[in-house]
Design an enzyme around this catalytic site. Structure first.
Site, short mmCIF file in Angstrom:
data_model
loop_
_atom_site.label_atom_id
_atom_site.label_comp_id
_atom_site.label_asym_id
_atom_site.label_seq_id
_atom_site.Cartn_x
_atom_site.Cartn_y
_atom_site.Cartn_z
CG HIS A 194 -1.90 -0.99 1.41
ND1 HIS A 194 -1.85 -2.12 1.19
CD2 HIS A 194 -3.20 -0.76 1.56
CE1 HIS A 194 -3.19 -2.82 1.19
NE2 HIS A 194 -3.96 -1.95 1.48
CD GLU A 197 -5.41 3.86 2.01
OE1 GLU A 197 -4.48 3.08 2.67
OE2 GLU A 197 -6.78 3.38 2.11
N1 ADE Z 1 -6.08 -2.68 6.10
C1 ADE Z 1 -7.21 -2.80 5.62
N2 ADE Z 1 -7.49 -1.92 4.83
C2 ADE Z 1 -6.46 -0.92 4.58
C3 ADE Z 1 -6.32 0.18 3.95
N3 ADE Z 1 -7.37 0.54 2.99
N4 ADE Z 1 -5.23 0.94 3.80
C4 ADE Z 1 -4.29 0.44 4.81
N5 ADE Z 1 -4.45 -0.70 5.49
C5 ADE Z 1 -5.52 -1.42 5.67
ZN ZN Z 2 -6.02 -2.11 1.49
#
Ligand code: ADE
Ligand code: ZN
Length: 338
Positions: A194, A197
């Site tokens: 990730h 975000e």
């Molecule tokens: N864990 C579950 N969903 C998540 C997200 N969108 N961003 C980071 N960690 C997560």
């Molecule tokens: Zn996620």
């Protein structure tokens, strides 16, 4: 359009299995495992799902996960998701699980792993949905803990093709996990993370350069950096975008402000996914649907998103080819009748 989206053959590449825990199942498992919930009813749970940001969601997400105690609980959770996915013509799914959110409360790694894995195997045999498992490290915990989690996964590495990185992004850059990811790669795991975000474009660069990722999960803040956009398009590094999640967690003020269409039209391999469907108001089809309506996506763009989902998957070239042929067939049939 709704029917077109529902039946569109697609892959889902960004799905936290713990994020598929519907309030009804939360209550059922709480009762089965004699756990007190801080809610009186299913509707009270749903009312609590009103998030200011990623952290406010994560607090409830980890709290909800506590009802998962036994192997059967993990099996039931995964099986319910697979049935839903099949009903939306998801042909292949790549599922994150967060072992640390279970081991940290005394649930063995194997309990979570075996329950999920057995359901995925049954899904292949009985529902015809292919799947892969991605172990995700919690980035707001230490690199040492991630190393220990990787050790626990080694006996099962033939059935876990990749590792990932999730949880609270700000202040926990990919660089913190450089060594763990290097070790995971040496053991044969693919990597994803990730990034971008809530965190800045620099975190996306770090995930690419330091963690050697095959894909970026989210990555929507890449549009702040033109050089990065060029790089993502050039190298065809996929982004697993989660539209409803981004709006629910206030990454974008509303769906019509989402940059999915922009990313797609820049030639970036963007895909549509549900992230934590029980918390964000929809599974993968509802994500396509919400983005289609707000951004006026054409059938051609929906086709491209579905094609990208197969291209960006960890399937073999032969399997990708087969599924893309199925998608082509579906879209051609529609062209002829419409
Ligand atoms: N864990 C579950 N969903 C998540 C997200 N969108 N961003 C980071 N960690 C997560
Ligand atoms: Zn996620």
């Amino acid at each position: 359009m709704k029917e077109f989206i529902q039946n569109l053959p697609k892959a889902e590449l960004h799905l936290h299995i713990e994020g598929t825990l519907e309030p009804e199942m939360m209550f059922e498992l709480a009762q089965r495992n004699k756990i007190d919930l801080p809610y009186k009813s299913v509707s009270e749970v749903r009312e609590a799902y009103n998030f200011a940001d990623l952290q406010s969601f994560l607090d409830l997400y980890y709290q909800g996960s506590q009802v998962l105690q036994k192997e059967q609980d993990f099996y039931d959770l995964t099986w319910a998701y697979l049935q839903k996915a099949v009903s939306q013509n998801v042909r292949h799914t790549e599922i994150f699980f967060d072992p640390q959110s279970h081991t940290s409360r005394g649930i063995a790694f194997e309990t979570a792993y075996q329950g999920i894995y057995q359901a995925l195997e049954d899904g292949k045999a009985k529902l015809g949905i292919s799947s892969q498992l991605i172990l995700s490290f919690l980035r707001d915990r230490s690199a040492e803990e991630a190393f220990a989690t990787l050790e626990q996964a080694l006996p099962y590495k033939d059935t876990i093709p990749a590792v990932g990185l999730d949880s609270a992004e700000q202040g926990n850059p990919p660089s913190k996990f450089k060594e763990v990811f290097a070790r995971a790669q040496a053991e044969g795991f693919l990597t994803v993370a990730h990034a971008g975000e809530e965190g800045p474009p620099e975190y996306i660069w770090e995930a690419i350069k330091l963690l050697n990722v095959s894909r970026i999960d989210h990555g929507v803040r890449s549009t702040e950096n033109p050089e990065l956009l060029n790089y993502l398009a050039d190298k065809q590094i996929p982004l697993t975008v989660c539209p409803l999640s981004n709006v629910e967690l206030k990454v974008f003020d509303s769906m019509d402000k989402h940059n999915l269409k922009k990313l797609l039209n820049l030639g970036i391999c963007a895909t549509v996914n549900s992230d934590d469907p029980s918390y964000f108001g929809g599974y993968v089809s509802e994500n396509y649907q919400a983005a289609q309506e707000a951004l006026d996506l054409t059938k051609q763009e929906l086709y491209q998103l579905a094609k990208n989902s197969f291209q960006a998957s960890f399937l073999s070239p032969e399997s990708k080819h087969k599924l893309i042929a199925e998608l082509d067939d579906y879209c051609h049939v529609l062209d002829r009748v419409s």
